[in-house]
Each structure stands twice: as structure tokens, then as C-alpha cells.
Design an enzyme around this catalytic site. Structure first.
Site, short mmCIF file in Angstrom:
data_model
loop_
_atom_site.label_atom_id
_atom_site.label_comp_id
_atom_site.label_asym_id
_atom_site.label_seq_id
_atom_site.Cartn_x
_atom_site.Cartn_y
_atom_site.Cartn_z
N MET A 92 27.60 9.28 -25.22
CA MET A 92 27.50 9.25 -23.76
C MET A 92 28.81 9.66 -23.09
O MET A 92 29.35 8.95 -22.23
CB MET A 92 27.09 7.85 -23.29
CG MET A 92 25.81 7.34 -23.92
SD MET A 92 24.43 8.47 -23.70
CE MET A 92 24.09 8.19 -21.97
N HIS A 111 18.36 15.64 -26.68
CA HIS A 111 18.15 15.23 -25.29
C HIS A 111 16.70 14.73 -25.16
O HIS A 111 15.77 15.44 -25.55
CB HIS A 111 18.39 16.44 -24.38
CG HIS A 111 18.18 16.16 -22.93
ND1 HIS A 111 19.01 15.33 -22.21
CD2 HIS A 111 17.24 16.61 -22.06
CE1 HIS A 111 18.57 15.28 -20.96
NE2 HIS A 111 17.52 16.05 -20.84
N GLU A 144 29.59 24.33 -22.04
CA GLU A 144 30.44 23.65 -21.06
C GLU A 144 29.65 22.81 -20.06
O GLU A 144 30.21 21.95 -19.39
CB GLU A 144 31.30 24.66 -20.28
CG GLU A 144 32.41 25.29 -21.07
CD GLU A 144 31.95 26.37 -22.05
OE1 GLU A 144 30.74 26.72 -22.02
OE2 GLU A 144 32.78 26.86 -22.83
N GLY A 145 28.36 23.05 -19.93
CA GLY A 145 27.56 22.32 -18.96
C GLY A 145 26.97 21.04 -19.53
O GLY A 145 27.21 20.68 -20.68
N VAL A 146 26.19 20.34 -18.70
CA VAL A 146 25.52 19.13 -19.17
C VAL A 146 24.07 19.49 -19.50
O VAL A 146 23.27 19.80 -18.62
CB VAL A 146 25.57 18.01 -18.09
CG1 VAL A 146 24.75 16.79 -18.53
CG2 VAL A 146 27.01 17.60 -17.83
C1 GRF Z 1 18.36 9.04 -27.73
O1 GRF Z 1 17.23 8.83 -26.91
C2 GRF Z 1 18.92 10.43 -27.55
O2 GRF Z 1 17.96 11.40 -27.26
C3 GRF Z 1 19.82 10.25 -26.35
O3 GRF Z 1 20.39 8.96 -26.51
C4 GRF Z 1 19.52 8.16 -27.30
C5 GRF Z 1 20.32 7.67 -28.48
O4 GRF Z 1 19.63 6.75 -29.28
N1 GRF Z 1 20.77 11.32 -26.24
P1 GRF Z 1 20.19 6.34 -30.69
O5 GRF Z 1 21.61 5.81 -30.46
O6 GRF Z 1 20.20 7.55 -31.57
O7 GRF Z 1 19.30 5.25 -31.19
#
Ligand code: GRF
Length: 199
Positions: A92, A111, A144-146
Site C-alpha cells: 500500500m 489490483h 509511474e502512475g497509479v
Molecule cells: C488484494 O485484494 C490485492 O488485490 C490488493 O490488496 C489485497 C492484498 O491482500 N492489492 P493480501 O495481503 O494478498 O491478502
């Protein structure tokens, strides 16, 4: 050649666990190995999971420090472990263009939505709140983007009759855990084919 992956997480780590499992006895066997699991969050559950599974882990804290400091430390760990591909799995933290340029074409992300219509966090909440009958999971390259990078693979999630957010997430994650290793395999084989041509 077996590609050395670094899996970057911030929390639960269920995709990391699915990738690890598939490297050991699934579709990624013989194609990839998880060389290290890194988290930017102290105490992320996935770190304990990886440690128990016998994988090297490392926490590089991002909170309360300049982005550049964090990425310099992250990069030096990745380079020292001779990482081929950086796999974001619930990581994140937006990576800067500087980091992206170092690993260009070798960073992938999953994603929980269709990146053409929804970017950023909370993809399952978005699908649930909009009462979508189905949604998509996207695996893409990181630029470079989100959530704007080249799409490597997509899979649909049937949400019909999913009455709670928990159910939406349960169905989505089941698809994620299957899709991510499969797409990674194709991606890695493509990378090594390029390597063969170049050498
Ligand atoms: C998943 O839903 C993924 O697509 C998103 O964040 C969540 C991570 O879940 N980017 P985990 O930590 O792999 O259980």
C-alpha cells in the site's frame, strides 16, 4: 533460469502465500522462487507467514521518513538479493518514478478491479457499493502512475448473489490467488525469452 522474486506486502499476505506455494509445488515451480518477502509495515501478518514458511523477510519502515530514504533502502535490499522481478501483493505504497526507472518492466501488481474503470485502493468496496454483478481482477506492470501500467492478465469474478462485502472479498481473493501465479508464469517466461535473444 529460475527468476528471483521479491514479494512486497503491507498486510495479510494471502497473495504472497499463494505465490510462494505455487513456486514450491504449482505453476511457478521451476520458473520462479521467492527470494525475499519485504514489508513497509512493522507487524504485517504476512511477514510472520513468510518467516514460518522459511523465506527470508525484511521490514523496511516507510512511515515517518522521506520517500527517497525509504526507496534507497528498499532498492539496496533488492539489489543485494539479486532480485529479477518485484511483485507487489497488497503493497500500500506508491512507488516513485525513480524506483520505477530502476526496475522498469520488472515490477508487477495485482489490483482487485478492472484498471480501465477503477484505480486506487478499495476496489472490492467499490464493486460492492455499486452492486456490480461481476468485477475483474487485473495483474499489470507498474509504471509511474497509479494502476496505469500495461495489463498482463485479467479474470472475472462472479458477484451474483454476493450479499456482503466479506463475500465479495472471499470470491475475489479466490480468483486473485489463482490468477496471480498464472500471469506471473507467462510474464516470466516472456522475460527469459527476451534474455535468451539478447545473449
Ligand atoms: C488484494 O485484494 C490485492 O488485490 C490488493 O490488496 C489485497 C492484498 O491482500 N492489492 P493480501 O495481503 O494478498 O491478502
Amino acid at each position: 533460469m529460475v527468476a528471483r522474486l521479491a514479494v512486497l506486502i503491507s498486510g495479510r499476505g494471502s497473495n504472497m502465500a499463494a505465490i510462494l506455494e505455487s513456486c514450491r509445488s504449482g505453476v511457478l515451480e521451476g520458473t520462479a522462487e521467492v527470494a525475499i518477502v519485504l514489508s513497509n509495515i512493522e507487524g504485517a501478518a504476512g511477514i510472520e507467514l513468510a518467516r514460518t514458511a522459511g523465506v527470508e523477510t525484511r521490514v523496511v519502515v516507510s512511515k515517518g521518513r522521506p520517500r527517497e530514504d525509504f526507496e534507497v533502502e528498499l532498492t539496496s535490499v533488492l539489489v543485494s538479493r539479486r532480485i529479477d522481478v518485484v511483485v507487489l501483493a497488497g503493497f500500500m505504497r506508491v512507488l516513485t518514478p525513480t524506483f520505477v526507472s530502476v526496475f522498469r518492466g520488472r515490477i508487477v501488481n495485482i489490483h482487485p478491479a478492472d484498471t480501465r474503470v477503477y484505480q486506487g485502493a478499495h476496489g472490492y468496496e467499490w464493486a460492492f457499493e455499486n452492486r456490480l454483478g461481476s468485477t475483474w481482477i487485473t495483474v499489470h506492470e507498474v509504471d509511474e502512475g497509479v494502476d496505469t501500467g500495461r495489463v498482463l492478465g485479467r479474470a472475472a469474478v462472479d458477484l451474483s448473489g454476493a450479499a456482503t462485502l466479506e463475500e465479495v472479498k472471499r470470491r475475489g481473493l479466490a480468483v486473485e490467488h489463482r490468477l496471480y501465479p498464472e500471469v506471473l508464469r507467462t510474464f516470466l517466461l516472456g522475460l527469459s525469452a527476451v534474455g535468451v535473444e539478447e545473449s
